[in-house]
Design a protein around this motif. Structure first.
Motif, PDB file in Angstrom:
ATOM      1  N   VAL B  77       0.824  -1.195   0.000  1.00  0.00           N
ATOM      2  CA  VAL B  77       0.000   0.000   0.000  1.00  0.00           C
ATOM      3  C   VAL B  77       0.864   1.254   0.000  1.00  0.00           C
ATOM      4  O   VAL B  77       0.644   2.193  -0.763  1.00  0.00           O
ATOM      5  CB  VAL B  77      -0.949   0.004   1.225  1.00  0.00           C
ATOM      6  CG1 VAL B  77      -1.626   1.335   1.364  1.00  0.00           C
ATOM      7  CG2 VAL B  77      -1.970  -1.105   1.075  1.00  0.00           C
ATOM      8  N   ALA B  78       1.868   1.239   0.856  1.00  0.00           N
ATOM      9  CA  ALA B  78       2.745   2.407   0.943  1.00  0.00           C
ATOM     10  C   ALA B  78       3.421   2.672  -0.388  1.00  0.00           C
ATOM     11  O   ALA B  78       3.550   3.806  -0.841  1.00  0.00           O
ATOM     12  CB  ALA B  78       3.764   2.207   2.053  1.00  0.00           C
ATOM     13  N   LEU B 144       3.238   7.392   4.786  1.00  0.00           N
ATOM     14  CA  LEU B 144       3.784   8.521   4.040  1.00  0.00           C
ATOM     15  C   LEU B 144       5.269   8.671   4.227  1.00  0.00           C
ATOM     16  O   LEU B 144       5.794   8.531   5.321  1.00  0.00           O
ATOM     17  CB  LEU B 144       3.078   9.811   4.474  1.00  0.00           C
ATOM     18  CG  LEU B 144       1.567   9.759   4.288  1.00  0.00           C
ATOM     19  CD1 LEU B 144       0.935  11.005   4.873  1.00  0.00           C
ATOM     20  CD2 LEU B 144       1.233   9.651   2.819  1.00  0.00           C
ATOM     21  N   ASP B 145       5.890   8.963   3.154  1.00  0.00           N
ATOM     22  CA  ASP B 145       7.345   9.041   3.173  1.00  0.00           C
ATOM     23  C   ASP B 145       7.797  10.407   2.686  1.00  0.00           C
ATOM     24  O   ASP B 145       7.392  10.854   1.619  1.00  0.00           O
ATOM     25  CB  ASP B 145       7.887   7.952   2.249  1.00  0.00           C
ATOM     26  CG  ASP B 145       9.271   7.542   2.662  1.00  0.00           C
ATOM     27  OD1 ASP B 145       9.943   6.859   1.878  1.00  0.00           O
ATOM     28  OD2 ASP B 145       9.681   7.929   3.781  1.00  0.00           O
ATOM     29  N   GLY B 146       8.598  11.051   3.457  1.00  0.00           N
ATOM     30  CA  GLY B 146       9.157  12.303   2.939  1.00  0.00           C
ATOM     31  C   GLY B 146       8.514  13.525   3.561  1.00  0.00           C
ATOM     32  O   GLY B 146       7.360  13.525   3.954  1.00  0.00           O
ATOM     33  N   LEU B 147       9.288  14.563   3.597  1.00  0.00           N
ATOM     34  CA  LEU B 147       8.867  15.779   4.274  1.00  0.00           C
ATOM     35  C   LEU B 147       7.778  16.505   3.491  1.00  0.00           C
ATOM     36  O   LEU B 147       6.831  17.045   4.050  1.00  0.00           O
ATOM     37  CB  LEU B 147      10.090  16.692   4.473  1.00  0.00           C
ATOM     38  CG  LEU B 147       9.848  17.919   5.350  1.00  0.00           C
ATOM     39  CD1 LEU B 147       9.433  17.472   6.741  1.00  0.00           C
ATOM     40  CD2 LEU B 147      11.109  18.760   5.437  1.00  0.00           C
ATOM     41  N   ILE B 368      -4.638  -4.643  -9.483  1.00  0.00           N
ATOM     42  CA  ILE B 368      -3.427  -4.870 -10.276  1.00  0.00           C
ATOM     43  C   ILE B 368      -2.131  -4.600  -9.542  1.00  0.00           C
ATOM     44  O   ILE B 368      -1.070  -5.001  -9.996  1.00  0.00           O
ATOM     45  CB  ILE B 368      -3.446  -4.051 -11.579  1.00  0.00           C
ATOM     46  CG1 ILE B 368      -3.454  -2.555 -11.257  1.00  0.00           C
ATOM     47  CG2 ILE B 368      -4.636  -4.412 -12.423  1.00  0.00           C
ATOM     48  CD1 ILE B 368      -3.465  -1.706 -12.516  1.00  0.00           C
ATOM     49  N   SER B 369      -2.204  -3.924  -8.396  1.00  0.00           N
ATOM     50  CA  SER B 369      -0.917  -3.605  -7.765  1.00  0.00           C
ATOM     51  C   SER B 369      -0.209  -4.773  -7.082  1.00  0.00           C
ATOM     52  O   SER B 369       1.005  -4.727  -6.950  1.00  0.00           O
ATOM     53  CB  SER B 369      -1.072  -2.428  -6.800  1.00  0.00           C
ATOM     54  OG  SER B 369      -2.186  -2.597  -5.968  1.00  0.00           O
ATOM     55  N   GLN B 380      -4.573  -6.913   1.346  1.00  0.00           N
ATOM     56  CA  GLN B 380      -4.220  -5.599   1.852  1.00  0.00           C
ATOM     57  C   GLN B 380      -4.683  -4.505   0.904  1.00  0.00           C
ATOM     58  O   GLN B 380      -5.253  -3.503   1.329  1.00  0.00           O
ATOM     59  CB  GLN B 380      -2.697  -5.478   2.043  1.00  0.00           C
ATOM     60  CG  GLN B 380      -2.137  -6.317   3.162  1.00  0.00           C
ATOM     61  CD  GLN B 380      -1.756  -7.708   2.702  1.00  0.00           C
ATOM     62  OE1 GLN B 380      -2.538  -8.374   2.045  1.00  0.00           O
ATOM     63  NE2 GLN B 380      -0.559  -8.130   3.059  1.00  0.00           N
ATOM     64  N   THR B 381      -4.423  -4.700  -0.385  1.00  0.00           N
ATOM     65  CA  THR B 381      -4.801  -3.636  -1.305  1.00  0.00           C
ATOM     66  C   THR B 381      -6.310  -3.476  -1.378  1.00  0.00           C
ATOM     67  O   THR B 381      -6.821  -2.356  -1.415  1.00  0.00           O
ATOM     68  CB  THR B 381      -4.268  -3.920  -2.720  1.00  0.00           C
ATOM     69  OG1 THR B 381      -4.720  -5.205  -3.138  1.00  0.00           O
ATOM     70  CG2 THR B 381      -2.759  -3.869  -2.757  1.00  0.00           C
ATOM     71  N   LEU B 382      -7.025  -4.594  -1.388  1.00  0.00           N
ATOM     72  CA  LEU B 382      -8.477  -4.490  -1.437  1.00  0.00           C
ATOM     73  C   LEU B 382      -9.007  -3.798  -0.187  1.00  0.00           C
ATOM     74  O   LEU B 382      -9.900  -2.952  -0.266  1.00  0.00           O
ATOM     75  CB  LEU B 382      -9.113  -5.880  -1.559  1.00  0.00           C
ATOM     76  CG  LEU B 382      -9.130  -6.478  -2.958  1.00  0.00           C
ATOM     77  CD1 LEU B 382      -9.757  -7.845  -2.923  1.00  0.00           C
ATOM     78  CD2 LEU B 382      -9.895  -5.580  -3.916  1.00  0.00           C
TER      79      LEU B 382
END
Lengths: 407, 412, 249
Positions: B77-78, B144-147, B368-369, B380-382
């Motif tokens: 997901v991330a 979430l990743d990053g400032l 599809i992911s 998880q994606t669902l």
């Protein structure tokens, strides 16, 4: 003066001798009635022109790619493999394949409606339970499943649950029912010689139960004490059924599915796709029905419950005799909508490969191309099914409607 | 013997009247033990039910939590978060989506505050909100990743705050400007996304696609639905018949079939040379579908308008159009706001069907992911896709309930 | 009180009206002069409301003639609209627009039909509210004031279009007794100011005090018309006598 009027007559002298003369009709472009009729005529003409334009476009475009707008193609060989449903083989016509889809839709919708109503009723009443835990659990259920798209739920049930079940030969329930990623197999009764006779005896039990019911009701009317007519009727019916069963030599046996090679044989089999679609539809629709049930019980005026209480009825009686009958009347129209929604949502089975009407139509379009005819046919089919359901619910509605209320 | 029973508290009235007045003891608040008793164990049946249900819920609950927090790997997901949210929208143009979101945030905050709503702070609500906030924070920290994204999110919160401040300051006076603002927000957002070298609908994806198709559907189906509703109530038989026919025909078929229609039949019906992109055809179909339902809702609202209103309007000399526009429709629409919001929620959920037709919406991304490294992470994606839908639908449903309560109080 | 002669504001000749098979009006003929106050009495179902609703075309008469201020009422749209703009109507159930303030209720029609500018319309509205005695209600919504106040707002709303004729369809029948007087007072003042009025009502006191003429309807017919004095003291017709004996103690 009698009868409905025509327009005022020219030679009507009018009372009191006033000079009336003839009533002139206003100029037609200002005459309200003429304008109304004219407006409709213009509207119809514009509508027809529009429809004709669309139709012409359709015909020419279809012609350009070498197809037509006739329904003859339905007789040609389908060549579509269908995994479940009434007897069919790919050498039969498209029409046959379509029929298979139709029956599959009716199957899942029919079972779905029954199960969803049951679950919805339970959840709806649970929402009003004095027990805090039951109430909150029901609330969580409703809020979670109402606000998630039904397609997501169906897909989840199929891909994340059914397909995740153990492979054939793995999980079993008590050795008689089997769950696998190919579906469920459960024991199913099978008739032996003598079953027909038993069935007739069972049928005879119904009027007998009716008689028992009537007798006990009469006794109750006479003496006033409760005489449980329902229990007696049920008892009579069961007595006949059991006695008949024994007398005809126990003609019914349960067919337990057995593992033969890589499949199960016998018993009653539900494909994984069917189960997933059914579960998705039932759990989703039941959440809505639960809210309808809850709303309709709340909608019954508080005064009704209080009056029942004041009369000395205890809570179960209040519910059964006063609140529920009124709540049911309120609930029927919205529940009808839910039934229609469930039937239409069954078309989402295309996402998991259950061969009902929606997915088979889609396949036919992909293969035979005549999208216009197929979509038209499908729309009319769903329209007819919806109409049938609505008519039944309308009859039910009318039979419980209040007498003598002028609406 | 007259007079209050022995031992009842005596009160001296201010006027010097010495007659004792018996006061009932104040309602004693239930202790936790007593509350438990009353709600869960009031009778043996109730107690049995509680224990049974408690065991079941407890078992399922802990199984679910254990899977969600321990067993499952949520990296899929991330890693695909952007896909989930905006599909294959070009990253360089993502600022447009942020701009639109900020605009909506300010409008939403202002509307909430201007309607006079205030947050209530009871102990249980505080606890609930604290838990929710903590959970959300933990979830976001993981995802979430990053400032940059954190800055943008904090900015979003600030935008809402700004809206709330504006709303508090303006209060009632802002009702009209806000309504205009919301109505205008639709074309503004579209221009923001598409205009000035922007991104055409064909490139939209993810949750944004679902939202946009739903919003376009609702806005476009509004006028059509109102016209159909008026047509259905028309005294002129030709118009009434045509309206009824259209409404029932559209509602009779599932949305999936209509989407097939839009995909395979509609292109043939259009004049040769007019080539509408797939997504536009889907939007047309969604609009048509939605109009039929809006028509039925508005029709119910029109029926709720007292017929005396029509008479008063006509007696005053109002023409039919003015009568409808100034007197009847405003009342009809007010009556049906909760039902209309409910319809919007349904429409939004129905946009998940775009996945089946091949569009890259949130559900399709979920399907599809799970590939490559993330093979098998479909659950998880669902669930994440379900969560995205759920958050939007649930918030709107809560808001609608609140609106219903406030409108139902009959302030007017 | 105005005289009867002079130009007739409303002429009704041989008017008949059917609802399906039921004949509601069986040939009504009468005249209403400028400035006259006419009270219409009769048992329920006698056609009183149908009669006045035909005058402003809320109902369409099937036979006969209705002429209002020289304009004949036919299917002609323009004539209908013109007649309606000269007639104001007050209903039993007030029919105020609930989504607008009192002020907006009154200014709606002038601003949208007469194209009166907002300021002017509002000033006029306040004037009218003062005339009916409730200027302080201007910014309230219709559900808030009392029934009597609501009906007075309805009267002001009708007056805002500067009608030449005012029709009242049982204006006080839906009011609590203590509020009837305030509305009747407004109507009486209107009568004194020279407005042509047709009032369907059960309020005998008002009829005696303010009416120039009384019309008695029964079963779709205009059974008797005379001055209030004569009607209440010595009705000529048997049916009138019977009606009066039922309502007067």
């Amino acid at each position: 003066m009698t009868g409905p009027p025509g327009s005022p007559r020219d030679d009507d002298p009018g009372p009191a001798g006033w000079s009336v003369g003839r009533v002139r009709a206003p100029a037609f472009w200002r005459n309200v009635r003429v304008l109304q009729v004219l407006g409709q005529v213009v509207f119809v003409l514009v509508l027809l022109w529009l429809l004709r334009g669309l139709y012409e476009n359709l015909r020419s475009s279809v012609g350009r790619i070498g197809l037509d707008l006739s329904f003859d193609f339905l007789q040609t060989r389908a060549g579509i493999p269908i995994k479940e449903g009434i007897s069919y083989d790919p050498n039969q016509s498209y029409l046959r394949a379509y029929l298979v889809g139709l029956v599959n839709t009716l199957r899942v919708a029919g079972v779905g409606i029954v199960l969803a109503t049951t679950l919805g009723l339970i959840a709806g009443v649970a929402r009003l339970s004095p027990n805090w835990l039951i109430r909150r659990t029901a609330q969580v259920y409703v809020e979670v499943f109402r606000n998630t798209p039904v397609l997501v739920q169906i897909v989840f049930w199929y891909f994340a649950v059914i397909l995740a079940l153990p492979v054939i030969g793995g999980g079993s329930l008590g050795g008689v029912a089997f769950l696998s990623n190919r579906g469920t197999a459960i024991p199913w009764p099978r008739g032996e010689p003598g079953a027909g006779v038993w069935a007739l005896l069972v049928l005879a039990g119904i009027p007998l139960a009716g008689l028992a019911h009537r007798w006990r009701t009469r006794v109750n009317e006479r003496i006033g004490e409760p005489t449980r007519p329902l229990a007696w009727a049920a008892g009579a019916f069961l007595a006949v059924a059991i006695a008949g069963f024994v007398l005809t030599g126990s003609p019914v046996r349960f067919d337990v599915p057995e593992l033969v090679g890589r499949r199960y044989e016998g018993g009653f089999q539900l494909s994984g796709e069917f189960t997933a679609v059914l579960l998705g539809l039932v759990v989703y629709t039941a959440a809505f029905i639960a809210e309808i049930v809850r709303g309709s019980i709340l909608a019954v005026e508080k005064g009704q419950k209080e009056a029942a209480m004041a009369l000395g009825l205890h809570p179960a009686q209040q519910l059964r005799l006063v609140v529920l009958p009124q709540a049911m009347r309120i609930a029927i129209p919205p529940i009808n909508s839910q039934f229609l929604n469930l039937t239409k949502n069954s078309s989402l089975a295309v996402a998991v490969g259950y061969p009902e009407l929606g997915s088979i139509s889609s396949t036919i379009i992909n293969q035979a191309g005549r999208a216009t005819q197929v979509t038209l046919l499908v729309m009319l089919t769903y329209l007819t099914i919806s109409l049938a359901i609505s008519v039944c619910m309308n009859l039910l509605n009318r039979s419980v409607a209040y007498r003598g209320v002028r609406r | 013997m007259i007079g209050p029973p022995e031992g009842s508290p005596r009160v001296v009235l201010a006027g010097g009247d010495e007659r004792a007045v018996a006061i009932a003891p104040a309602a004693v608040p239930l202790t936790p033990a007593e509350s438990l008793r009353q709600n869960l164990f009031s009778s043996w049946w109730n107690g049995a039910l509680t224990i049974g249900a408690g065991l079941l819920v407890g078992y399922l609950g802990q199984a679910l939590l254990r899977w969600a927090l321990v067993t499952a790997d949520w990296d899929v997901v991330a890693a695909n978060l952007r896909l989930f949210m905006i599909g294959r929208f070009p990253v360089a143009e993502a600022w447009r989506i942020w701009a639109a979101t900020y605009l909506i945030a300010v409008l939403a905050g202002a509307s909430w505050a201007a309607s006079g709503a205030r947050l209530r702070w009871t102990p249980s609500l505080i606890a609930l909100r604290a838990i929710a906030a903590a959970a959300t924070l933990a979830f976001l920290l993981f995802l979430l990743d990053g400032l940059r994204i954190w800055v943008l999110l904090v900015g979003l919160g600030a935008a809402v705050g700004l809206g709330v401040a504006i709303g508090r300051a303006g209060a009632r006076r802002l009702v009209r400007p806000l309504l205009i603002g919301w109505a205008a927000s639709f074309p503004v957002v579209i221009v923001l996304l598409v205009g000035f070298g922007g991104v055409p609908p064909q490139r939209w994806g993810g949750l944004v696609l679902n939202l946009l198709v739903a919003v376009v559907g609702i806005f476009a189906s509004f006028p059509v639905g109102i016209l159909l509703a008026l047509g259905r109530r028309s005294a002129l038989p030709a118009i009434q018949l045509a309206s009824v026919g259209l409404i029932e025909f559209v509602r009779g078929a599932p949305l999936y079939i209509w989407l097939l229609f839009g995909e395979f039949v509609l292109p043939f019906m259009l004049p040769a040379g007019l080539d509408l992109p797939r997504i536009v055809r889907a939007m047309i179909v969604v609009t048509l579908f939605s109009s039929a339902y809006v028509a039925e809702i508005v029709r119910g609202g029109l029926q709720g308008v007292h017929h005396g209103q029509y008479e008063a309007g006509r007696a005053l000399g109002l023409s039919t159009t003015r009568l409808m526009g100034l007197v009847v429709l405003p009342q009809a629409l007010r009556n049906t706001i909760p039902a209309l919001i409910g319809h919007f929620i349904s429409l939004f959920k129905d946009t998940s069907l775009l996945a089946v037709i091949g569009f890259i919406d949130a559900l399709r991304i979920a399907r599809i992911s799970p590939q490559g490294v993330f093979q098998g992470d479909l659950k998880q994606t669902l669930l994440f896709a379900a969560l995205l839908f759920w958050i939007v639908a649930f918030s709107m449903s809560r808001w609608s309930q609140r609106l219903e309560r406030r409108l139902g109080v009959g302030e007017r | 009180m105005a005289t009867r002669d002079g130009d007739a504001m409303i002429e009704v000749e041989g008017v008949e009206k059917w609802f399906g098979r039921f004949q509601a009006l069986k040939g009504i003929t009468t005249r209403v002069g400028r400035g006259e106050v006419v009270v219409v009495l009769g048992p329920s179902g006698s056609g009183k409301s149908t009669f006045i609703r035909c005058i402003n075309r809320l109902e369409r008469h099937d036979r006969g003639r209705i002429v209002v201020d020289g304009i004949e009422l036919t299917d002609d749209i323009r004539d209908i609209e013109q007649v309606r703009s000269e007639i104001g109507m007050v209903f039993q159930s007030f029919n105020l627009f609930p989504h607008l303030t009192v002020l907006q209720n009154i200014t709606l029609a002038p601003r949208n039909v007469r194209r009166t500018p907002k300021g002017e319309a509002e000033a006029k509205a306040i004037e009218l509210l003062e005339r009916v005695g409730i200027p302080e209600q201007a910014l309230k919504y219709p559900a808030q004031p009392s029934g009597g106040q609501q009906q007075r707002v309805a009267i002001a709303r009708a007056l805002a279009m500067e009608p030449k004729i005012m029709l009242f369809d049982e204006p006080t029948s839906a009011l609590d007794p203590e509020m009837i007087k305030e509305v009747l007072d407004v109507m009486a003042e209107l009568a004194r100011s020279g407005m042509t009025m047709i009032v369907v009502t059960h309020e005998i006191g008002f009829a005696k005090a303010a009416a120039d003429r009384v019309l008695f309807f029964d079963e779709g017919q205009l059974v008797e018309e005379s001055t209030p004095d004569r009607f209440f003291r010595e009705p000529e017709n048997e049916r009138s006598k019977r009606f009066l004996s039922q309502i007067l103690l």
